[in-house]
Scaffold this active site. Sequence first.
Site, short mmCIF file in Angstrom:
data_model
loop_
_atom_site.label_atom_id
_atom_site.label_comp_id
_atom_site.label_asym_id
_atom_site.label_seq_id
_atom_site.Cartn_x
_atom_site.Cartn_y
_atom_site.Cartn_z
N ARG A 12 0.82 -1.21 0.00
CA ARG A 12 0.00 0.00 0.00
C ARG A 12 0.86 1.27 0.00
O ARG A 12 0.53 2.26 -0.66
CB ARG A 12 -0.91 -0.02 1.24
CG ARG A 12 -2.24 0.67 1.06
CD ARG A 12 -3.13 -0.08 0.09
NE ARG A 12 -4.46 0.51 0.04
CZ ARG A 12 -5.43 0.07 -0.74
NH1 ARG A 12 -5.22 -0.95 -1.54
NH2 ARG A 12 -6.61 0.66 -0.74
N LEU A 16 -13.02 5.45 -4.37
CA LEU A 16 -13.32 4.49 -3.32
C LEU A 16 -12.08 3.92 -2.64
O LEU A 16 -12.11 2.82 -2.10
CB LEU A 16 -14.18 3.35 -3.90
CG LEU A 16 -15.51 3.79 -4.52
CD1 LEU A 16 -16.28 2.60 -5.04
CD2 LEU A 16 -16.34 4.59 -3.51
N HIS A 76 -19.71 13.89 -0.73
CA HIS A 76 -20.31 12.76 -0.03
C HIS A 76 -21.83 12.85 -0.17
O HIS A 76 -22.40 13.93 0.01
CB HIS A 76 -19.92 12.79 1.46
CG HIS A 76 -20.47 11.63 2.22
ND1 HIS A 76 -19.91 10.36 2.15
CD2 HIS A 76 -21.55 11.51 3.04
CE1 HIS A 76 -20.61 9.54 2.90
NE2 HIS A 76 -21.61 10.20 3.45
N ASP A 101 -14.62 11.45 6.30
CA ASP A 101 -15.74 12.41 6.20
C ASP A 101 -15.77 13.38 7.39
O ASP A 101 -16.85 13.82 7.80
CB ASP A 101 -17.09 11.68 6.09
CG ASP A 101 -17.15 10.76 4.88
OD1 ASP A 101 -16.52 11.09 3.86
OD2 ASP A 101 -17.83 9.72 4.95
#
Length: 207
Positions: free
Chosen positions: A66, A91, A110, A151
Amino acid sequence: MLKIGVLVSGGGTNLQAILDAIDAGEITNAKVDIVISNNASAYALERARKHDIEATCIAPKDYPDREAFHKALLAKLQEKEADLIVLAGYLVAIPPMMVEAYPNKIINIHPSLIPSFCGKGFYGLKVHDAVLARGVKVTGATVHFVDAGTDTGPIILQKAVKVKDGDTSKELQRRVMEKAEWKILPEAINLIANDKIAVTDGIVSLK
């Protein structure tokens, strides 16, 4: 001229809304310089190519781990000298190294009125499923800056959308996109491009 890098995973309807707004003069002092997807078959890449915008796939599966993927993504954006990163249905979690490199320079759309129906696990149709399951009467969309949380960054713009009796998740998703997402994402970019936004103690104000 604000140079924008758009990250997207799927069809790219929000990307199209941005491109249309630029073409219509609703976004000024900005251009999309590169579109990056984690999905080589994402139609968003084709939308970019039709606009003569560099379109590339940088996918986690193409890297040993990653961290290597994150470094490649960041390096590409820095190579293009992007001023603003727009997550338009992307995503993949944004790594801390990118947030640190672009403080208050990454925005996300969002499909709910944050802080409702947001955070880990709330994306795509799952958001609208949850809205309908809870029986709320008003939902909407939020454009916010991206921070280290999910978020949780400063809210730039929000727009409400009514939930109708008998709505399916897909019907509600479409209405939220058409009535809210495709309107406030270009509006937020235009505000940023024209230096109309200030962030103080995690709160966005218009200059």
